[in-house]
Design a protein around this motif. Sequence first.
Motif, PDB file in Angstrom:
ATOM      1  N   VAL A   1      -1.125   2.274  12.518  1.00 34.57           N
ATOM      2  CA  VAL A   1      -0.989   2.492  11.082  1.00 34.57           C
ATOM      3  C   VAL A   1       0.497   2.454  10.757  1.00 34.57           C
ATOM      4  O   VAL A   1       1.269   3.297  11.222  1.00 34.57           O
ATOM      5  N   ASP A   2       0.901   1.453   9.992  1.00 37.84           N
ATOM      6  CA  ASP A   2       2.315   1.345   9.613  1.00 37.84           C
ATOM      7  C   ASP A   2       2.669   2.285   8.477  1.00 37.84           C
ATOM      8  O   ASP A   2       3.761   2.857   8.451  1.00 37.84           O
ATOM      9  N   LEU A   3       1.744   2.437   7.539  1.00 35.02           N
ATOM     10  CA  LEU A   3       2.089   3.146   6.310  1.00 35.02           C
ATOM     11  C   LEU A   3       0.890   3.882   5.740  1.00 35.02           C
ATOM     12  O   LEU A   3      -0.206   3.321   5.664  1.00 35.02           O
ATOM     13  N   LEU A   4       1.112   5.135   5.350  1.00 31.67           N
ATOM     14  CA  LEU A   4       0.148   5.872   4.537  1.00 31.67           C
ATOM     15  C   LEU A   4       0.793   6.090   3.180  1.00 31.67           C
ATOM     16  O   LEU A   4       1.933   6.566   3.091  1.00 31.67           O
ATOM     17  N   VAL A   5       0.064   5.748   2.116  1.00 31.79           N
ATOM     18  CA  VAL A   5       0.594   5.891   0.758  1.00 31.79           C
ATOM     19  C   VAL A   5      -0.142   7.022   0.062  1.00 31.79           C
ATOM     20  O   VAL A   5      -1.380   7.046   0.015  1.00 31.79           O
ATOM     21  N   THR A   6       0.615   7.975  -0.486  1.00 37.25           N
ATOM     22  CA  THR A   6       0.022   9.105  -1.198  1.00 37.25           C
ATOM     23  C   THR A   6       0.848   9.373  -2.455  1.00 37.25           C
ATOM     24  O   THR A   6       1.819   8.649  -2.742  1.00 37.25           O
ATOM     25  N   VAL A   7       0.461  10.359  -3.218  1.00 38.15           N
ATOM     26  CA  VAL A   7       1.174  10.691  -4.452  1.00 38.15           C
ATOM     27  C   VAL A   7       1.628  12.138  -4.394  1.00 38.15           C
ATOM     28  O   VAL A   7       1.009  12.987  -3.741  1.00 38.15           O
ATOM     29  N   ALA A   8       2.730  12.412  -5.085  1.00 38.81           N
ATOM     30  CA  ALA A   8       3.249  13.781  -5.121  1.00 38.81           C
ATOM     31  C   ALA A   8       2.366  14.673  -5.984  1.00 38.81           C
ATOM     32  O   ALA A   8       2.131  15.839  -5.660  1.00 38.81           O
ATOM     33  N   GLU A   9       1.863  14.119  -7.070  1.00 39.59           N
ATOM     34  CA  GLU A   9       1.007  14.873  -7.990  1.00 39.59           C
ATOM     35  C   GLU A   9      -0.325  14.140  -8.129  1.00 39.59           C
ATOM     36  O   GLU A   9      -0.369  12.990  -8.607  1.00 39.59           O
ATOM     37  N   ARG A  10      -1.403  14.755  -7.725  1.00 39.35           N
ATOM     38  CA  ARG A  10      -2.719  14.099  -7.718  1.00 39.35           C
ATOM     39  C   ARG A  10      -3.167  13.686  -9.107  1.00 39.35           C
ATOM     40  O   ARG A  10      -3.924  12.732  -9.269  1.00 39.35           O
ATOM     41  N   ASP A  11      -2.717  14.404 -10.164  1.00 36.79           N
ATOM     42  CA  ASP A  11      -3.196  14.134 -11.515  1.00 36.79           C
ATOM     43  C   ASP A  11      -2.381  13.080 -12.238  1.00 36.79           C
ATOM     44  O   ASP A  11      -2.651  12.787 -13.404  1.00 36.79           O
TER      45      ASP A  11
ATOM     46  N   VAL B   1       0.700   3.032  -8.991  1.00 38.69           N
ATOM     47  CA  VAL B   1       1.792   2.491  -8.168  1.00 38.69           C
ATOM     48  C   VAL B   1       1.431   2.586  -6.691  1.00 38.69           C
ATOM     49  O   VAL B   1       1.675   1.652  -5.909  1.00 38.69           O
ATOM     50  N   ALA B   2       0.844   3.730  -6.286  1.00 38.70           N
ATOM     51  CA  ALA B   2       0.446   3.893  -4.886  1.00 38.70           C
ATOM     52  C   ALA B   2      -0.564   2.821  -4.483  1.00 38.70           C
ATOM     53  O   ALA B   2      -0.476   2.237  -3.394  1.00 38.70           O
ATOM     54  N   PHE B   3      -1.519   2.562  -5.360  1.00 39.40           N
ATOM     55  CA  PHE B   3      -2.523   1.518  -5.086  1.00 39.40           C
ATOM     56  C   PHE B   3      -1.846   0.164  -4.864  1.00 39.40           C
ATOM     57  O   PHE B   3      -2.182  -0.582  -3.946  1.00 39.40           O
ATOM     58  N   GLU B   4      -0.848  -0.154  -5.729  1.00 37.20           N
ATOM     59  CA  GLU B   4      -0.176  -1.445  -5.627  1.00 37.20           C
ATOM     60  C   GLU B   4       0.711  -1.524  -4.384  1.00 37.20           C
ATOM     61  O   GLU B   4       0.808  -2.584  -3.749  1.00 37.20           O
ATOM     62  N   ILE B   5       1.337  -0.421  -3.989  1.00 41.04           N
ATOM     63  CA  ILE B   5       2.161  -0.421  -2.769  1.00 41.04           C
ATOM     64  C   ILE B   5       1.290  -0.705  -1.545  1.00 41.04           C
ATOM     65  O   ILE B   5       1.660  -1.507  -0.673  1.00 41.04           O
TER      66      ILE B   5
ATOM     67  N   ALA C   1       4.690   6.840   2.295  1.00 38.90           N
ATOM     68  CA  ALA C   1       5.284   6.637   0.978  1.00 38.90           C
ATOM     69  C   ALA C   1       4.678   7.657   0.033  1.00 38.90           C
ATOM     70  O   ALA C   1       3.458   7.693  -0.146  1.00 38.90           O
ATOM     71  N   ILE C   2       5.543   8.489  -0.551  1.00 34.73           N
ATOM     72  CA  ILE C   2       5.093   9.523  -1.493  1.00 34.73           C
ATOM     73  C   ILE C   2       5.533   9.080  -2.879  1.00 34.73           C
ATOM     74  O   ILE C   2       6.735   9.092  -3.191  1.00 34.73           O
ATOM     75  N   VAL C   3       4.587   8.658  -3.694  1.00 38.54           N
ATOM     76  CA  VAL C   3       4.916   8.127  -5.010  1.00 38.54           C
ATOM     77  C   VAL C   3       5.100   9.290  -5.986  1.00 38.54           C
ATOM     78  O   VAL C   3       4.189  10.109  -6.169  1.00 38.54           O
ATOM     79  N   ASN C   4       6.286   9.326  -6.585  1.00 38.64           N
ATOM     80  CA  ASN C   4       6.594  10.420  -7.509  1.00 38.64           C
ATOM     81  C   ASN C   4       6.027  10.144  -8.893  1.00 38.64           C
ATOM     82  O   ASN C   4       5.434  11.021  -9.526  1.00 38.64           O
ATOM     83  N   ASP C   5       6.265   8.918  -9.381  1.00 34.67           N
ATOM     84  CA  ASP C   5       5.854   8.548 -10.729  1.00 34.67           C
ATOM     85  C   ASP C   5       5.767   7.027 -10.793  1.00 34.67           C
ATOM     86  O   ASP C   5       5.684   6.369  -9.758  1.00 34.67           O
ATOM     87  N   ALA C   6       5.829   6.485 -11.988  1.00 40.25           N
ATOM     88  CA  ALA C   6       5.690   5.036 -12.133  1.00 40.25           C
ATOM     89  C   ALA C   6       6.900   4.275 -11.618  1.00 40.25           C
ATOM     90  O   ALA C   6       6.825   3.055 -11.444  1.00 40.25           O
ATOM     91  N   ASP C   7       8.021   4.971 -11.356  1.00 36.07           N
ATOM     92  CA  ASP C   7       9.263   4.271 -11.001  1.00 36.07           C
ATOM     93  C   ASP C   7       9.767   4.553  -9.600  1.00 36.07           C
ATOM     94  O   ASP C   7      10.379   3.674  -8.974  1.00 36.07           O
ATOM     95  N   THR C   8       9.562   5.742  -9.057  1.00 36.64           N
ATOM     96  CA  THR C   8      10.212   6.111  -7.801  1.00 36.64           C
ATOM     97  C   THR C   8       9.215   6.621  -6.768  1.00 36.64           C
ATOM     98  O   THR C   8       8.116   7.068  -7.093  1.00 36.64           O
TER      99      THR C   8
END
Length: 416
Positions: A323-333, A340-344, A380-387
């Motif tokens: 597994v090279d990468l797990l993509v998640t989000v900082a805030e589930r809501d 963005v996480a889906f696209e990454i 990768a922890i996605v903070n928002d739409a930009d970072t």
Amino acid sequence: MIQAPKGTYDVLPADQPARRLLETHAQRILGAAGYSRIETPAFEATELFARGVGEATDIVQKEMYSFDDGGGRSLTLRPEGTAPVCRAYIEHGMHKLPAPVKLWYLSSFFRAENPQRGRYRQFWQVGAEVIGAAGPEADAELIVLLLELLEEMGVSGTRLRLASLGQPETRGAYRAELSEYLRAHADELAPEVRSRIELNPMRAFDSNDPGTRAVMAGAPKLIERLAPEDAEHFAGVRALLDAAGVRYEIDPTLVRGLDYYTRTLFEFTSDALGAQSGVGGGGRYDRLIEQLGGQATPGIGWAAGVERILLAAPVMPAAAELVDLLVTVAERDSRPARAVAFEIAREARRAGLAAQLELTGRSLKSALKHADRLKARYVAIVNDADTAQLRDMTGGQQHELAGGAVVAAILRGSRL
């Protein structure tokens, strides 16, 4: 609770590495020898097996799953692989190809027999066929290739049993002689052996009944009655195996439950399997193509049970999936962050990375624990739409970057 039907089984994710390894070895070993893969339908016309396998065989009489297709045609789930391959050879004009035609398959088959360890009503076989070669070299090549496959899989305690059935004419005269012998000793035979003296007397050699075995010890042997040309062919096969250093034992009692065999017959067994020790085997079928409506064409092949091979092979530890990468989000809501996480994750897979998207709504802490279990290289922890934060799980470094730059950073192998 609904369970799988008796005699079937589920191939679970944990079973896949060993089965993939077998398929890989088969592809490499058989492909290097010029064999091409073929797959035939799971069901065929019932007539194919009645004519090819033999109406007097246990397979046709007792073990086939046959059904009406709703249009008055009888179809059968394939109980073996050779007859379907020969049907495909005829139907698709493979006789026009340069001879011999070398084919192999890895497919599921079906027989309504009593389930035992490693023997199921739905089972898998790997098989190989050579169509259009009459010489002993084809026999020896196939035997050596099956041995190599078993050795690559680590199957222990293998033994090769070898015999010859000669031609159907020789076998017909022998069957009459054997039937007469069995009738003279009918009182000493098991009831099921007595019942098929006229139908299939050679199967008496398969009986485990003590009385029958004692009778068969003194029975006439087909191998002692071969025509000169058949004896010469058998000697040629043995000479090639001797030259290759392949050990074998000549077993004049060897029979198989298919009527199409001629001349060479062989079976590999493994001491690791106990009483039901057969792993794979086969033989010549020089009359089968003609019986199915094709031109007179020699053939030889073998089939080996996938489940039997895996039972006789050492347990193989499952290799961890990279597994090279797990993509998640900082805030589930955060809907923008999830998009963005889906696209990454999608971009990472398109770039050739093994990337997983966190799908269950885990908290960030739980997602990082899950990444540890997966042994993911990066998170990768996605903070928002930009970072997003890209964490190197090996070194522990982490820094912030634009969401669209995550995959490029991984591909560069940046030390964070």
